[in-house]
Design a protein around this motif. Structure first.
Motif, short mmCIF file in Angstrom:
data_model
loop_
_atom_site.label_atom_id
_atom_site.label_comp_id
_atom_site.label_asym_id
_atom_site.label_seq_id
_atom_site.Cartn_x
_atom_site.Cartn_y
_atom_site.Cartn_z
N VAL A 81 15.22 40.08 -4.10
CA VAL A 81 15.43 41.18 -5.66
C VAL A 81 16.48 40.17 -6.07
O VAL A 81 17.60 40.75 -4.86
N ALA A 104 17.60 44.77 -9.53
CA ALA A 104 16.48 45.52 -8.74
C ALA A 104 16.63 46.26 -7.90
O ALA A 104 15.24 46.85 -7.13
N GLN A 105 16.93 45.80 -7.79
CA GLN A 105 17.34 46.94 -5.89
C GLN A 105 17.96 48.59 -5.69
O GLN A 105 18.70 49.55 -6.94
N GLU A 146 9.15 52.03 -7.83
CA GLU A 146 8.65 51.12 -8.59
C GLU A 146 7.87 51.59 -9.67
O GLU A 146 7.97 50.11 -10.39
N TYR A 191 11.16 49.00 -11.17
CA TYR A 191 11.04 48.13 -10.83
C TYR A 191 10.14 47.00 -12.03
O TYR A 191 10.42 46.22 -12.17
#
Length: 244
Positions: free
Chosen positions: A151, A155-156, A160, A163
């Protein structure tokens, strides 16, 4: 800090914002980049541009603003259109950093200030391309449990919905959106920026007639130390417009 709620596609978004110089006649809206928040923008510009009413906004899913559905950049712009109307603000000047620059472009302000704006696709280094290829190979093999090792840093730790949002917006080509912008534009970019390299500023300038590029020493966050210099460039453009 204040909060307004916006309804969009049967979801409720709580939008956190702060206003400085509330009695000023002209508005300037500040939009932060991906993974950031309004306080970063306030740190850079809060003590400058004293003749303007500053409106600092946490974009949905960042800072103290909520987001429980996956969004596109167009969704962000639509939500902010509603929010701007709700607080009785104008779109005279909107300054957007990085991802915020794309949202700002879609809002079609009179003066668009792009600070290290995203939107022009930058070729990925070989190391990143190799990493993506390896992840796709593992995904094909059913080893998706190893996804966390692949990732991107941006985006870490995301929920959900965020993301999914990241995947939608990270590789957008905004060429046509820049071409469709009809107002004036000031492009402030760092010479050492590797996230949105200086050459992308000149590419955007080719797409927006009459826009101006101003180069600064520094990386993607050059404006944190040079907020006063960016503010002076904005004042110059505003002054020019008054002279005409």
């Amino acid at each position: 800090m204040a909060v307004k709620t916006v309804q969009y596609k049967q979801h409720t978004f709580s939008i956190s914002y702060e206003i400085l110089n509330p009695s000023a006649r002209h508005d300037i809206i500040f939009l932060h980049g991906w993974g950031s928040h309004k306080n970063l923008m306030k740190h850079a510009f809060g003590t400058h541009l004293g003749n303007f009413r500053h409106i600092y906004i946490d974009l949905p899913g960042f800072g103290n603003s909520t987001c429980n559905m996956a969004l596109t950049t167009e969704d962000y712009a639509t939500i902010l259109e509603s929010f701007i109307t709700m607080i009785d603000a104008t779109k005279a000047i909107i300054l957007g950093h990085s991802f915020g620059g794309k949202v700002a472009t879609l809002l079609q302000p009179d003066l668009l200030v792009l600070v290290g704006s995203a939107g022009i696709l930058v070729p990925k280094p070989f190391k990143i391309r190799a990493k993506i290829f390896l992840f796709k190979l593992l995904k094909f093999s059913g080893l998706t449990s190893l996804r966390r090792f692949f990732v991107a840093p941006d985006a870490q730790g995301l929920s959900e919905p965020m993301y999914e949002t990241f995947k939608r917006v990270v590789n957008e080509d905004f060429t046509e959106s820049f071409r469709a912008f009809k107002g004036r534009a000031l492009l402030c970019f760092g010479r050492q920026d590797t996230a949105t390299p200086l050459w992308t500023a000149y590419k955007i300038a080719e797409l927006i007639p009459g826009s101006e590029v101003v180069e600064f020493d520094g990386d993607h966050y050059f404006f944190l130390e040079q907020g006063s210099s960016v503010a002076k460039e904005i004042e110059k453009v505003v002054l020019k417009s008054l002279e005409h």
